[in-house]
Structure formats: C-alpha cells, structure tokens
Design an enzyme around this catalytic site. Sequence first.
Site, short mmCIF file in Angstrom:
data_model
loop_
_atom_site.label_atom_id
_atom_site.label_comp_id
_atom_site.label_asym_id
_atom_site.label_seq_id
_atom_site.Cartn_x
_atom_site.Cartn_y
_atom_site.Cartn_z
N TYR A 158 0.83 -1.22 0.00
CA TYR A 158 0.00 0.00 0.00
C TYR A 158 0.86 1.27 0.00
O TYR A 158 0.64 2.16 -0.83
CB TYR A 158 -0.97 -0.01 1.18
CG TYR A 158 -2.24 -0.82 0.93
CD1 TYR A 158 -2.28 -1.79 -0.07
CD2 TYR A 158 -3.38 -0.62 1.68
CE1 TYR A 158 -3.42 -2.53 -0.30
CE2 TYR A 158 -4.54 -1.37 1.45
CZ TYR A 158 -4.56 -2.32 0.46
OH TYR A 158 -5.69 -3.06 0.22
N GLU A 165 1.94 6.51 -7.01
CA GLU A 165 0.86 7.36 -7.50
C GLU A 165 1.18 8.84 -7.30
O GLU A 165 1.02 9.66 -8.23
CB GLU A 165 -0.45 7.00 -6.77
CG GLU A 165 -0.98 5.61 -7.11
CD GLU A 165 -2.12 5.19 -6.21
OE1 GLU A 165 -2.75 6.09 -5.60
OE2 GLU A 165 -2.39 3.98 -6.10
#
Length: 236
Positions: A158, A165
């Site tokens: 994660y 991102e």
Amino acid sequence: MSAAAQGTSKAAHGDVAPKKKKGPGALATAYLVIYNVVMTAGWLVIAVGLVRAYLARGSYHGLYYSIEKPLNLVLILISGIVPSSVVLTGFQVMSRVFLTWAVTHSVREVQSEDSVLLFVTAWTVTEIIRYSFYTFSLLNHLPYLIKWARYTFFIVLYPMGVSGELLTIYAALPYVQKTGLYSVTLPNKYNFSFDYYTFLILVMISYIPLFPQLYFHMMRQRKKVLGHADDYSKVE
C-alpha cells in the site's frame, strides 16, 4: 409476574438461537466466483506482461507500454461487486482509474517514469492476492497462505503504491501546467473555469486524510483475522 415465571421467560429467550447471516444465493455466488477468477486472471496477464517485457528489453524503463491495454481492460471491470468495505473499495477504484486514464494515459511524458512501474507493480501483486482470496473464500476452501498474504503484504504494497501514484502525479504537473491540459479558461459562454493543475495538487493533498484511513482499516482487519492464529502459534 413471579420470579419462576421470569426465569422461565428469560430461559425461553435465551434458547432462541441468533439468526445466521445469509450469504449470497447460488446464482450470485456463481457470478462472484466467475468475476473474481476473471479479475485474478486479468492481473496475472499484466504480471506476465511486465516480466516478459523486462526479459525482452533487459530494462524496467518504459514497461508501462507493454501492459497499457490489459490494464485499461482490467480497470473497466474493476467496479464489479466484491465483498469489501465500500469506502476502501471506492477509494481504490477511483484512484486507479484516475491515475491510469486522467494522468498516465493523458500525460505521455510520465509513462517512462519509475514511479509508474512502482504503482503498477504494487497494484498487480495486491490484486492477484485480493481476488484469489475472494475466490477461495466464496468456494469455502481458503488456504491459510492466501489469507496471510492478503492481510500481510499490504503493509509494504500500500505505501509502495501510494508513493508511486503521488510521484507520478507530481511528475505530470509541469506538463499539465505548460499545456493547459483539461483546463477551462475564461471567458467562455458557460462562464466557468477549471484549472486541472490545481486540481491535481488537491488530489495529492487528499491522500493525507484518505490513505491513513485505508491503511489502518486493513491493519484492524489483519488483527481481527490473523490475531487468533498468531496467538495460537505463540502458545504452540
């Protein structure tokens, strides 16, 4: 009412078994199994595509081009029904669709960035595990290894995905500012303006409150699902 009668009444209520939570029907289960198998296969295709492209090129730069089409296809299907948190799933779906189409696809200059490979790799491993977990759970034959991987690998994957991102959005900012991509300036007949550059910055800021919620939700789930098994192993 006498004490004996009250005791009898309480006993009667206590004898009533709690209603069991109904699972999906046979048709719904069949749909969900097929859907999750297809999604697992889709992400496996992306994983194989990444490995083959790397072996062919001898470099990890520009690997996004080799998996762009299957990734777009998988993201079209990703909004299907899965037994997961609405907030968690909604955030993941929106961020992945946005990163793929509104950033990486739209700003070609960032496609060779290392950060793109970072989030694509994190997504791929995460989703292969997640959809395998859903599939075996629906079939009532969940291997412990898959359950453990589902609630353990996210600890690294994660943050890895979010880092990729954010770095990709950051890399796209100069190009968006220079070209005015997706921006609407005044004057126009609708009397409306939109600055996509500013919007991307706001998207990056939104990760600050949203990502911890997602991450700690999974940490709580890990403790809930694997906690008893860990306690048992310590006793052994």
